[in-house]
Design an enzyme around this catalytic site. Structure first.
Site, mmCIF file in Angstrom:
data_model
loop_
_atom_site.group_PDB
_atom_site.id
_atom_site.type_symbol
_atom_site.label_atom_id
_atom_site.label_comp_id
_atom_site.label_asym_id
_atom_site.label_seq_id
_atom_site.Cartn_x
_atom_site.Cartn_y
_atom_site.Cartn_z
ATOM 1 N N ARG A 30 0.820 -1.216 0.000
ATOM 2 C CA ARG A 30 0.000 0.000 0.000
ATOM 3 C C ARG A 30 0.854 1.267 0.000
ATOM 4 O O ARG A 30 0.458 2.294 0.561
ATOM 5 C CB ARG A 30 -0.974 0.017 1.180
ATOM 6 N N ARG A 34 -3.328 6.027 0.188
ATOM 7 C CA ARG A 34 -3.954 7.056 1.013
ATOM 8 C C ARG A 34 -3.007 7.861 1.875
ATOM 9 O O ARG A 34 -3.370 8.935 2.356
ATOM 10 C CB ARG A 34 -5.006 6.386 1.903
ATOM 11 N N ARG A 43 -6.825 11.373 -7.061
ATOM 12 C CA ARG A 43 -7.994 10.504 -6.920
ATOM 13 C C ARG A 43 -9.265 11.271 -6.555
ATOM 14 O O ARG A 43 -10.351 10.679 -6.534
ATOM 15 C CB ARG A 43 -7.749 9.477 -5.798
ATOM 16 N N ASP A 79 -6.777 -3.265 -7.372
ATOM 17 C CA ASP A 79 -7.471 -3.841 -6.226
ATOM 18 C C ASP A 79 -7.721 -5.306 -6.523
ATOM 19 O O ASP A 79 -7.871 -5.701 -7.697
ATOM 20 C CB ASP A 79 -8.800 -3.124 -5.976
ATOM 21 N N TYR A 154 -14.819 -12.738 0.175
ATOM 22 C CA TYR A 154 -15.611 -11.572 -0.214
ATOM 23 C C TYR A 154 -16.863 -11.988 -0.973
ATOM 24 O O TYR A 154 -17.959 -11.446 -0.758
ATOM 25 C CB TYR A 154 -14.779 -10.626 -1.080
#
Length: 372
Positions: A30, A34, A43, A79, A154
């Protein structure tokens, strides 16, 4: 010269192959995301899945941490649910929640919605990787995919789950259906990784984020065959294959057996113990606790040295965090960490006994072995 040839002598690829390196290579899970203000800026107003399908945006985001932190490898920005979206499943990534599946997969009839992935389904991946390898030059690009178990979780749960109740109920209660589900996901994952490698990715990582929820025997029986299938499917490409999961201390040996060249280790198990559990023939990746980066600089350096010392038992070490960069991490702390690892492990000759790890000479706290 191909992208694979360009990166063959990079510290990251050499460490994956357990060969001498000029310094311990560093990258962060990552790292593109963010924690970076430049990421938040590009983004802004763009949904996550849309951003994964725009080659220009993928290229910019993937390159941002390489420019800022001088890491030794880039990780392709995407992702794990992208290939599932590409084959037509109705899902989205909701801010603050994660992937949400409109119609969960819970019956044999539902399996029919999991069609094979065709390279044309993800043309944007091929385009983005072509752009990236042209920019990265000798810096390797890591491709990645979600492992069959994590994708299945998921799909069965319909979204993130703390206890994986429906997933385990299906696995235990309908083992044949479960095996067929994971086999289909293994094929989709394999196809997605092949697209990335053929486009120029120099290594690939299989993320099994949720597999730490399983006991070893359940992993061996219900999950490992699908992971083995994925690793075997890309073996002939000759690129390093990395396997990572969270909370997988009890599974490290089995994860190594599944076929990876490098086993990623979270922060819960010291690397010397991880090396013992994984066994010979594998490089290790990890494993500073991401929360350490919120401590003062001196504390970060102390904990980093502990990781480097512990890596002495590993015949090949890639420095990373024990999980992804936390969203509120100070980017400057990451930049300092890369520089510290590079400086602390810099070698002045190519003595393999020194270069591939802090082995027998590494006995004095506060000092890494050096040569003159």
């Amino acid at each position: 010269m191909s992208a694979h040839q360009q990166t063959a002598a990079s510290p990251f690829i050499l460490a994956c192959r357990r060969r001498p390196v000029p310094h311990t290579p560093v990258w962060f899970m990552r790292q593109a995301g963010r924690s970076l203000p430049e990421y938040l800026k590009v983004r802004e107003g763009i949904p996550m899945l849309e951003s994964c399908m725009r080659p220009d945006l993928v290229t910019e985001i993937t390159l941002q941490p390489v420019r800022r932190h001088k890491v030794d490898a880039a990780i392709y920005f995407s992702d794990i649910v992208v290939p599932l979206k590409a084959i037509g499943l109705d899902l989205d990534i909701k801010p603050g929640v994660g992937p949400v599946v409109e119609q969960p997969i819970r019956s044999r009839e539902d399996l029919q919605r999991l069609r094979p992935l065709d390279p044309d389904d993800v043309k944007y991946v091929t385009e983005a990787i072509g752009m990236l390898t042209g920019e990265l030059g000798e810096t390797p690009l890591i491709g990645f995919a979600g492992a069959p178990f994590t994708l299945a979780s998921y799909l069965v749960e319909g979204g993130p789950s703390r206890n994986h109740e429906r997933t385990k109920a299906l696995m235990y209660g309908e083992p044949e259906l479960w095996a067929d589900l994971l086999d289909r996901l293994a094929d989709i994952t394999s196809a997605f990784l092949k697209v990335q490698i053929e486009a120029g990715a120099s290594a690939v990582q299989l993320f099994d984020s949720w597999v730490g929820a399983l006991a070893p025997e359940d992993y061996r029986r219900h999950v490992m065959p699908a992971s083995v299938k994925v690793f075997r499917s890309v073996a002939d490409y000759g690129v390093p294959r990395i396997h990572f999961g969270v909370g997988t201390g009890e599974l490290l040996g089995l994860m190594g057996e599944a076929g990876a060249d490098v086993v990623g280790v979270d922060w819960r198990v010291p690397l010397d113990e991880a090396a013992r559990r994984v066994g010979p023939g594998k490089a290790l990746q990890g494993n500073l606790d991401p929360a350490v980066l919120f401590a003062p600089r001196e504390a970060v350096e102390k904990k980093t040295r502990e990781v480097l010392y512990s890596a002495g038992a590993a015949p090949g070490h890639i420095f990373n965090l024990g999980h992804g960069v936390l969203p509120t991490t100070d980017p400057d702390a990451l930049t300092r960490l890369v520089d510290f690892v590079h400086t602390e492990t810099a070698r002045t000759n190519l003595d393999p006994s020194i270069l591939i790890g802090c082995k027998a000479p590494c006995t004095t706290p506060g000092k890494l072995p050096r040569t003159s």
